[in-house]
Design a protein around this motif. Structure first.
Motif, mmCIF file in Angstrom:
data_model
loop_
_atom_site.group_PDB
_atom_site.id
_atom_site.type_symbol
_atom_site.label_atom_id
_atom_site.label_comp_id
_atom_site.label_asym_id
_atom_site.label_seq_id
_atom_site.Cartn_x
_atom_site.Cartn_y
_atom_site.Cartn_z
ATOM 1 N N ILE A 1 -14.116 3.104 0.994
ATOM 2 C CA ILE A 1 -13.153 3.041 -0.112
ATOM 3 C C ILE A 1 -13.849 3.367 -1.422
ATOM 4 C CG2 ILE A 1 -11.677 1.503 -1.470
ATOM 5 C CD1 ILE A 1 -11.011 -0.003 1.085
ATOM 6 N N PHE B 1 -7.435 2.659 0.143
ATOM 7 C CA PHE B 1 -7.364 1.797 1.324
ATOM 8 C C PHE B 1 -6.535 2.457 2.417
ATOM 9 C CE2 PHE B 1 -4.744 -1.214 3.743
ATOM 10 C CZ PHE B 1 -5.739 -1.907 4.420
ATOM 11 N N THR C 1 0.823 -1.190 0.000
ATOM 12 C CA THR C 1 0.000 0.000 0.000
ATOM 13 C C THR C 1 0.863 1.249 0.000
ATOM 14 O OG1 THR C 1 -0.120 -0.016 2.415
ATOM 15 C CG2 THR C 1 -1.864 -1.161 1.221
ATOM 16 N N VAL D 1 -11.518 -7.459 1.734
ATOM 17 C CA VAL D 1 -10.406 -6.874 2.489
ATOM 18 C C VAL D 1 -9.962 -7.889 3.526
ATOM 19 C CG1 VAL D 1 -9.690 -4.995 4.005
ATOM 20 C CG2 VAL D 1 -11.302 -4.543 2.128
ATOM 21 N N LYS E 1 -8.014 3.562 6.035
ATOM 22 C CA LYS E 1 -7.450 2.917 7.221
ATOM 23 C C LYS E 1 -6.830 3.953 8.163
ATOM 24 C CE LYS E 1 -4.377 -0.773 8.762
ATOM 25 N NZ LYS E 1 -3.385 -1.817 8.392
ATOM 26 N N TRP F 1 -3.431 -6.505 1.525
ATOM 27 C CA TRP F 1 -4.674 -6.144 2.203
ATOM 28 C C TRP F 1 -5.937 -6.668 1.514
ATOM 29 C CZ3 TRP F 1 -8.377 -3.216 -0.274
ATOM 30 C CH2 TRP F 1 -7.974 -2.406 -1.334
ATOM 31 N N VAL F 2 -5.781 -7.284 0.335
ATOM 32 C CA VAL F 2 -6.949 -7.664 -0.443
ATOM 33 C C VAL F 2 -6.801 -9.075 -1.003
ATOM 34 C CG1 VAL F 2 -6.083 -6.798 -2.666
ATOM 35 C CG2 VAL F 2 -8.542 -6.770 -2.226
ATOM 36 N N ASP G 1 -5.061 1.103 -3.769
ATOM 37 C CA ASP G 1 -4.112 1.111 -2.646
ATOM 38 C C ASP G 1 -4.173 2.437 -1.893
ATOM 39 O OD1 ASP G 1 -3.034 -1.468 -2.915
ATOM 40 O OD2 ASP G 1 -1.626 -0.814 -4.445
#
Length: 391
Positions: free
Chosen positions: A333, A380, A2, A313, A384, A293-294, A377
């Motif tokens: 997102i 996300f 990310t 996710v 986050k 993350w995915v 990315d």
């Protein structure tokens, strides 16, 4: 990996919705100038346009000459409902479901038609039912490509050539992007607004000779709405499959569908359409492989859709949240990317597990898909970070 660095490149077309889907590359309203607006669809020119749409569909998809193709109302839903109400009840039914639309067909057969001899073979999101358990002495109803789960049938090998029942296949997000085995399919339905990015409200109904025989030899026990009727006096109303539609179609939408079909022919037909979808899906797969993350919602690569790509996710911080909070995170997102004008309508389906759903069909340009992944990315990381800041 990310990154919080705002990407420089943007997709030229941010339309990644899973339906209605992106228009074909180069689409323009001027392409529809020949539309027969203000003319009857029953006029000679109007009927000729409808026949053209039917026959171009046959050519591009490779539909056998003895199969019937009709344009019907109410999109793919209307086409499926026509098949269920007109054909089922002659024998037992196996209902296959692995996502919301397949589950909807189960509900219709059990709760609306109230059939008793029904076997339900169901699987959760991300999986397929055990196809080896299907009883082909029964009629079999299934979606080829689960639009809301990203899980598709791997091929047609599980369907026997000597089946006794009919196969009724909802192929709305598969037609024009996946190779359909016509000899194994007795009823096939789809809508214009999926792989070819056409306009909504019109469905396509394709019948094999076996399906026609059923229509002409079986009368359902329930009253039939006029809009579902395909026979008269025990014979198929053949005009439905020769451009004489059941109710009035939009000739503007018909022209738009013909434009999409012409574009399909210009780029090389079905082979090229499948290749474009596969290429877009490959871009996402490469990104998922390197992104912690995915992950895909579909568990088996062999059954992973190349059109409606569904993602979840898997970052431990997010998976530790409640289901509602995970859904809210994924929606943030999608909302952020929508606000940025980078990707529209990519939130997961409302009944599906929390995540994202990105359309990768043939009307998407691979460069746009490549440009999208850094933004995923970035979004996300932004969401986050905001979650950590409010903790």
């Amino acid at each position: 990996m990310t990154t919080q660095t705002r990407p420089d490149a943007r997709p030229a077309n941010p339309c990644f919705s899973s339906g209605p889907c992106a228009k074909r590359p180069g689409w323009n309203l001027k392409n529809l100038e020949k539309a027969l607006l203000g003319r009857s669809h029953r006029s000679k020119p109007g009927k000729a346009r409808l026949v053209e749409a039917i026959e171009k569909t046959r050519t591009i998809l490779g539909v056998p000459a003895d199969y019937k193709i009709g344009i019907v109302p109410a999109s793919d839903t209307g086409a499926v409902e026509m098949a269920l109400w007109s054909l089922l009840g002659a024998r037992g039914v196996d209902m296959l479901a692995w996502e919301s639309f397949g589950s909807g067909w189960v509900s219709d057969v059990v709760k609306q038609l109230k059939l008793k001899d029904v076997r339900r073979l169901e699987a959760g999101y991300g999986k397929l039912p055990n196809l080896a358990e299907v009883n082909f002495k029964n009629d079999v109803v299934f979606t080829w490509n689960g639009t809301t789960s990203g899980v598709r049938a791997p091929n047609g090998d599980w369907i026997p050539a000597d089946r006794e029942g009919l196969t009724i296949c909802d192929a709305t997000s598969a037609a024009f992007a996946q190779d359909l085995p016509w000899a194994k399919l007795d009823v096939t339905t789809f809508s214009w607004q999926k792989v070819l990015g056409g306009e909504a409200a019109h469905g396509m109904l394709i019948l094999s000779p076996r399906a026609v025989e059923r229509l002409e030899t079986y009368t359902p026990a329930w009253p039939m709405p006029k809009i579902f009727l395909m026979t008269k006096g025990g014979k198929l109303i053949d005009g439905i499959f020769k451009g004489e539609t059941i109710n009035t179609p939009s000739m503007l939408c018909v022209e738009d569908y013909i434009d999409a079909l012409n574009w399909s022919e210009s780029i090389g037909g079905l082979k090229s359409l499948i290749s474009r979808a596969d290429g877009n899906a490959a871009v996402i797969a490469e990104w998922v492989e390197r992104t912690p993350w995915v992950d895909f919602l579909a568990e088996d690569v062999k059954t992973r859709s190349n059109t409606s790509v569904c993602l979840k996710v898997v970052d431990p911080t997010i998976t530790a949240l409640s289901d509602d909070d995970q859904a809210a995170f994924a929606k943030k997102i999608a909302d952020l990317l929508d606000k940025e004008g980078v990707a529209y309508d990519i939130a997961g389906y409302r009944d599906a597990p929390a995540g994202l759903r990105i359309w990768a069909g043939a009307t998407i340009e691979v460069d746009d898909m490549r440009a999208l992944t850094p933004w995923l990315d970035w979004a996300f990381a932004q969401v986050k970070a905001s979650l950590s800041a409010t903790a």
